[in-house]
Design a protein around this motif. Structure first.
Motif, mmCIF file in Angstrom:
data_model
loop_
_atom_site.group_PDB
_atom_site.id
_atom_site.type_symbol
_atom_site.label_atom_id
_atom_site.label_comp_id
_atom_site.label_asym_id
_atom_site.label_seq_id
_atom_site.Cartn_x
_atom_site.Cartn_y
_atom_site.Cartn_z
ATOM 1 N N ILE A 105 0.831 -1.222 0.000
ATOM 2 C CA ILE A 105 0.000 0.000 0.000
ATOM 3 C C ILE A 105 0.861 1.267 0.000
ATOM 4 O O ILE A 105 0.370 2.362 0.269
ATOM 5 C CB ILE A 105 -0.966 0.004 1.217
ATOM 6 C CG1 ILE A 105 -0.163 -0.255 2.492
ATOM 7 C CG2 ILE A 105 -2.089 -0.985 1.053
ATOM 8 C CD1 ILE A 105 -0.958 0.016 3.752
ATOM 9 N N CYS A 106 2.142 1.088 -0.272
ATOM 10 C CA CYS A 106 3.019 2.271 -0.287
ATOM 11 C C CYS A 106 2.515 3.253 -1.343
ATOM 12 O O CYS A 106 2.193 2.843 -2.467
ATOM 13 C CB CYS A 106 4.443 1.883 -0.643
ATOM 14 S SG CYS A 106 5.203 0.861 0.612
ATOM 15 N N SER A 107 2.472 4.527 -0.966
ATOM 16 C CA SER A 107 1.965 5.499 -1.942
ATOM 17 C C SER A 107 3.098 5.892 -2.896
ATOM 18 O O SER A 107 4.277 5.716 -2.588
ATOM 19 C CB SER A 107 1.450 6.741 -1.226
ATOM 20 O OG SER A 107 2.562 7.425 -0.672
ATOM 21 N N PHE A 108 2.692 6.443 -4.002
ATOM 22 C CA PHE A 108 3.658 6.877 -5.006
ATOM 23 C C PHE A 108 4.639 7.881 -4.383
ATOM 24 O O PHE A 108 5.854 7.794 -4.595
ATOM 25 C CB PHE A 108 2.903 7.514 -6.187
ATOM 26 C CG PHE A 108 3.809 8.094 -7.224
ATOM 27 C CD1 PHE A 108 4.499 7.280 -8.101
ATOM 28 C CD2 PHE A 108 3.991 9.480 -7.304
ATOM 29 C CE1 PHE A 108 5.353 7.813 -9.053
ATOM 30 C CE2 PHE A 108 4.855 10.020 -8.254
ATOM 31 C CZ PHE A 108 5.532 9.186 -9.122
ATOM 32 N N GLN A 109 4.091 8.804 -3.544
ATOM 33 C CA GLN A 109 4.946 9.847 -2.940
ATOM 34 C C GLN A 109 6.005 9.225 -2.027
ATOM 35 O O GLN A 109 7.176 9.597 -2.085
ATOM 36 C CB GLN A 109 4.107 10.845 -2.120
ATOM 37 C CG GLN A 109 3.234 11.784 -2.925
ATOM 38 C CD GLN A 109 1.940 11.115 -3.428
ATOM 39 O OE1 GLN A 109 1.718 9.907 -3.234
ATOM 40 N NE2 GLN A 109 1.097 11.907 -4.075
ATOM 41 N N GLU A 110 5.558 8.252 -1.219
ATOM 42 C CA GLU A 110 6.531 7.603 -0.311
ATOM 43 C C GLU A 110 7.644 6.930 -1.108
ATOM 44 O O GLU A 110 8.832 7.047 -0.797
ATOM 45 C CB GLU A 110 5.837 6.494 0.505
ATOM 46 C CG GLU A 110 4.958 6.968 1.647
ATOM 47 C CD GLU A 110 4.121 5.794 2.164
ATOM 48 O OE1 GLU A 110 4.691 4.931 2.842
ATOM 49 O OE2 GLU A 110 2.908 5.734 1.841
ATOM 50 N N VAL A 161 -1.052 -2.311 -4.803
ATOM 51 C CA VAL A 161 -0.545 -3.174 -5.871
ATOM 52 C C VAL A 161 -0.214 -4.521 -5.229
ATOM 53 O O VAL A 161 -0.168 -4.628 -3.999
ATOM 54 C CB VAL A 161 0.736 -2.596 -6.529
ATOM 55 C CG1 VAL A 161 0.465 -1.262 -7.201
ATOM 56 C CG2 VAL A 161 1.883 -2.488 -5.531
ATOM 57 N N VAL A 162 -0.002 -5.532 -6.074
ATOM 58 C CA VAL A 162 0.470 -6.819 -5.535
ATOM 59 C C VAL A 162 1.903 -7.012 -6.014
ATOM 60 O O VAL A 162 2.204 -6.789 -7.194
ATOM 61 C CB VAL A 162 -0.421 -7.993 -6.009
ATOM 62 C CG1 VAL A 162 0.122 -9.324 -5.481
ATOM 63 C CG2 VAL A 162 -1.866 -7.787 -5.565
ATOM 64 N N ARG A 163 2.770 -7.361 -5.045
ATOM 65 C CA ARG A 163 4.184 -7.578 -5.403
ATOM 66 C C ARG A 163 4.561 -9.041 -5.216
ATOM 67 O O ARG A 163 4.046 -9.713 -4.325
ATOM 68 C CB ARG A 163 5.103 -6.739 -4.499
ATOM 69 C CG ARG A 163 5.072 -5.263 -4.805
ATOM 70 C CD ARG A 163 6.047 -4.517 -3.904
ATOM 71 N NE ARG A 163 5.909 -3.089 -4.111
ATOM 72 C CZ ARG A 163 6.591 -2.393 -5.021
ATOM 73 N NH1 ARG A 163 7.483 -3.001 -5.780
ATOM 74 N NH2 ARG A 163 6.403 -1.101 -5.144
ATOM 75 N N PHE A 164 5.498 -9.487 -6.045
ATOM 76 C CA PHE A 164 6.040 -10.840 -5.910
ATOM 77 C C PHE A 164 7.126 -10.810 -4.833
ATOM 78 O O PHE A 164 7.929 -9.892 -4.786
ATOM 79 C CB PHE A 164 6.628 -11.291 -7.250
ATOM 80 C CG PHE A 164 7.385 -12.576 -7.163
ATOM 81 C CD1 PHE A 164 6.748 -13.748 -6.779
ATOM 82 C CD2 PHE A 164 8.749 -12.617 -7.447
ATOM 83 C CE1 PHE A 164 7.443 -14.943 -6.681
ATOM 84 C CE2 PHE A 164 9.449 -13.806 -7.356
ATOM 85 C CZ PHE A 164 8.800 -14.968 -6.967
ATOM 86 N N LYS A 165 7.116 -11.834 -3.987
ATOM 87 C CA LYS A 165 8.151 -11.919 -2.952
ATOM 88 C C LYS A 165 9.391 -12.553 -3.567
ATOM 89 O O LYS A 165 9.516 -13.783 -3.607
ATOM 90 C CB LYS A 165 7.626 -12.810 -1.823
ATOM 91 C CG LYS A 165 7.702 -12.186 -0.466
ATOM 92 C CD LYS A 165 7.222 -13.185 0.553
ATOM 93 C CE LYS A 165 6.700 -12.458 1.761
ATOM 94 N NZ LYS A 165 6.151 -13.372 2.744
ATOM 95 N N GLN A 180 0.607 -7.064 -9.993
ATOM 96 C CA GLN A 180 -0.735 -6.526 -10.307
ATOM 97 C C GLN A 180 -0.726 -5.038 -10.009
ATOM 98 O O GLN A 180 -0.371 -4.611 -8.905
ATOM 99 C CB GLN A 180 -1.799 -7.225 -9.463
ATOM 100 C CG GLN A 180 -3.210 -6.721 -9.757
ATOM 101 C CD GLN A 180 -4.256 -7.457 -8.926
ATOM 102 O OE1 GLN A 180 -4.415 -8.654 -9.039
ATOM 103 N NE2 GLN A 180 -4.938 -6.712 -8.053
ATOM 104 N N ARG A 181 -1.104 -4.259 -11.007
ATOM 105 C CA ARG A 181 -1.071 -2.797 -10.855
ATOM 106 C C ARG A 181 -2.256 -2.333 -10.018
ATOM 107 O O ARG A 181 -3.190 -3.087 -9.761
ATOM 108 C CB ARG A 181 -1.152 -2.113 -12.218
ATOM 109 C CG ARG A 181 0.014 -2.370 -13.108
ATOM 110 C CD ARG A 181 -0.015 -1.401 -14.300
ATOM 111 N NE ARG A 181 0.960 -1.826 -15.291
ATOM 112 C CZ ARG A 181 0.693 -2.636 -16.307
ATOM 113 N NH1 ARG A 181 -0.541 -3.089 -16.470
ATOM 114 N NH2 ARG A 181 1.623 -2.990 -17.158
ATOM 115 N N SER A 182 -2.227 -1.024 -9.661
ATOM 116 C CA SER A 182 -3.312 -0.504 -8.820
ATOM 117 C C SER A 182 -4.645 -0.500 -9.569
ATOM 118 O O SER A 182 -5.709 -0.472 -8.948
ATOM 119 C CB SER A 182 -2.973 0.899 -8.313
ATOM 120 O OG SER A 182 -2.712 1.708 -9.422
#
Ligand code: GLU
Length: 467
Positions: free
Chosen positions: A99-104, A139-143, A173-175
């Motif tokens: 859930i990290c935002s683009f700004q972070e 987004v969904v990230r691969f570990k 998976q994109r937002s």
């Protein structure tokens, strides 16, 4: 193992010579082993995919005869399958919600760059085990494994090694809910049982990420072959959107599919110093080991040379059938004039493309006005008027209409009026074709026929007299 390859273009621009080479090598490899060749359209990047590009792909492959055994599959039609795999991966904790935002992320990136590090995702959400997200983009990230190496044997480049530490936790998976390229490729190659992935070297960096995802899914890892780039004549990388020629433009410009394939196979693959290969030879001889690691450069002169070779060496009726399309393209009605086979037989040694050939032979079918051009005006003389009158008389009387007799007439005229044969040929050529260049004028006269020849000679006589 049954060989299965695929061509997996993204429909985001021209189908250029580089993409076609990838398709062709994959096709040849499959055909060499009696395997299967799959066509897959990778259209998940909705903002850049366009249906016209899909048409370019399908039409280009069809024109070149690169038939596929399965597909075309469209990734946008497999979204449910990707969603399902992502769900399972989340459940197994091989993937996670971020859930990290683009700004972070931007802030972290800037800090990393400032410190001289390679920017990468810092792993903030990796261990948070977020299950549901309400009212927030995610987004969904691969570990990706944190340590160890990914090693693979590239069929062209040998062993390639990447450290897992260098690889990010890739977004799968994109937002907006769409799965990403690197993820879909893996699922497709797995589901479609692809044994050999033959593609451009720009995908080498994606390969370790794809292998890691494959491993997490316990899938078989295909054999990879990454092809070096093709550069344009100025040495620039060929891009789908900038400096490329669409493959169907070669068709429009009078190239034969056999010639283009022969030319393309040699852009990176060799068999001794042989240059000419027919398609069955290519299928028989092609292998991945003889592909070069260095980039290849487009060479239009060579392509023209090969095209001329095929125009001259493929069966006359086949070339004539193709030629018919170019005559239509030039709006030349060929009903009233020589048949196309005789014309192609006469002309084919003179031209590099069928388009050039078609552009040169309008005078066989259409009348034209004689014009005083710089290169012709010196021939419009009273003496030549006599040559034309004599030609008219003799051609009119000629008993048996054949090439030999026509050339004999020309010799006789030259002897009787004492004008060099070369000059008789030239004034006849200008009168009958409108040009100072043409194939043997006796054959041209023979093909155009007596009636049209006489009327053109008459027109030329009048033209000179009225000057
Ligand atoms: N869709 C990718 C492209 O057009 C090719 C992917 C692949 O071959 O793995 O560059």
């Amino acid at each position: 193992m049954k060989v299965k390859t695929r061509f997996a273009p993204s429909p985001t621009g021209n189908l250029h010579i580089g993409s076609i080479r990838t398709a062709f090598y994959s096709w040849l490899f499959a055909r060499h082993y009696n395997g299967k060749f799959v066509l897959r359209i990778e259209d998940t990047d909705l903002s850049r995919s366009e249906s016209i590009s899909t048409d370019f792909i399908i039409n280009g492959l069809k024109w070149l005869g690169l038939n596929w055994d399965e597909g075309p599959y469209f990734q946008t039609q497999r979204l449910n399958r990707y969603k399902e795999v992502i769900r399972v991966m989340l459940e197994k904790e091989d993937a996670y919600i971020c859930i990290c935002s683009f700004q972070e992320l931007e802030k972290t990136r800037m800090k990393q760059i400032k410190k001289g590090y390679k920017p990468r995702y810092p792993g903030t959400c990796r261990n948070l085990k977020i299950k549901h997200v309400l009212n927030k983009n995610y987004v969904v990230r691969f570990k990706n494994p944190l340590f160890g190496k990914v090693i693979f044997q590239d069929e062209i480049r040998g062993e390639i090694v990447f450290n897992n530490e260098e690889l990010d936790d890739l977004i799968i998976q994109r937002s907006n809910g769409m799965p990403t390229y690197n993820f879909c490729v893996v699922i497709d190659d797995l589901d479609m049982k692809i044994t050999h992935v033959i593609r451009g070297e720009d995908h080498i960096n994606n390969t370790p990420r794809q292998i890691n995802i494959l491993k997490s899914l316990e899938g078989d890892i295909p054999i990879y072959a990454h092809l070096s780039m093709i550069l344009d004549e100025e040495g620039n990388k060929i891009s789908k959107r900038k400096n490329s020629v669409n493959i169907m433009d070669y068709n429009k410009n009078g190239f034969l599919p056999e010639a283009l394939l022969n030319y393309i196979v040699r852009l990176g693959w060799s068999y001794g110093d042989q240059e000419i290969f027919n398609i069955s030879e290519m299928k028989k001889l092609f292998n991945l080991k003889s592909i070069t690691k260095s980039s290849s450069i487009v060479n239009t002169k060579k392509l023209l040379w090969i095209n001329k070779y095929y125009i001259n060496n493929l069966p006359l009726n086949y070339v004539s059938n193709l030629f018919d399309n170019y005559m239509k393209q030039q709006n030349i009605d060929t009903q009233n004039g020589p048949n196309l086979e005789s014309l192609v037989k006469l002309l084919r040694s003179r031209y590099h493309t069928l388009k050039e050939m078609a552009e040169s032979c309008r005078y066989f079918y259409e009348e034209f006005d004689l014009l005083k051009k710089k290169e012709t005006e010196k021939y419009f003389t009273i003496k030549n008027c006599c040559v034309l009158e004599e030609s008219y008389r003799r051609i009119k009387k000629l008993f048996i209409w054949n090439n030999y007799n026509i050339s004999m007439i020309i010799n006789d005229i030259s002897a009787s009026i004492k004008v060099k044969t070369k000059e008789v040929n030239m004034i006849l050529r200008i009168s009958i074709t409108g040009n100072i260049y043409s194939p043997s004028i006796s054959t041209v006269i023979y093909l155009i026929g007596r009636e049209k020849t006489l009327s053109r000679i008459q027109k030329a006589i009048l033209y000179i007299k009225n000057l």
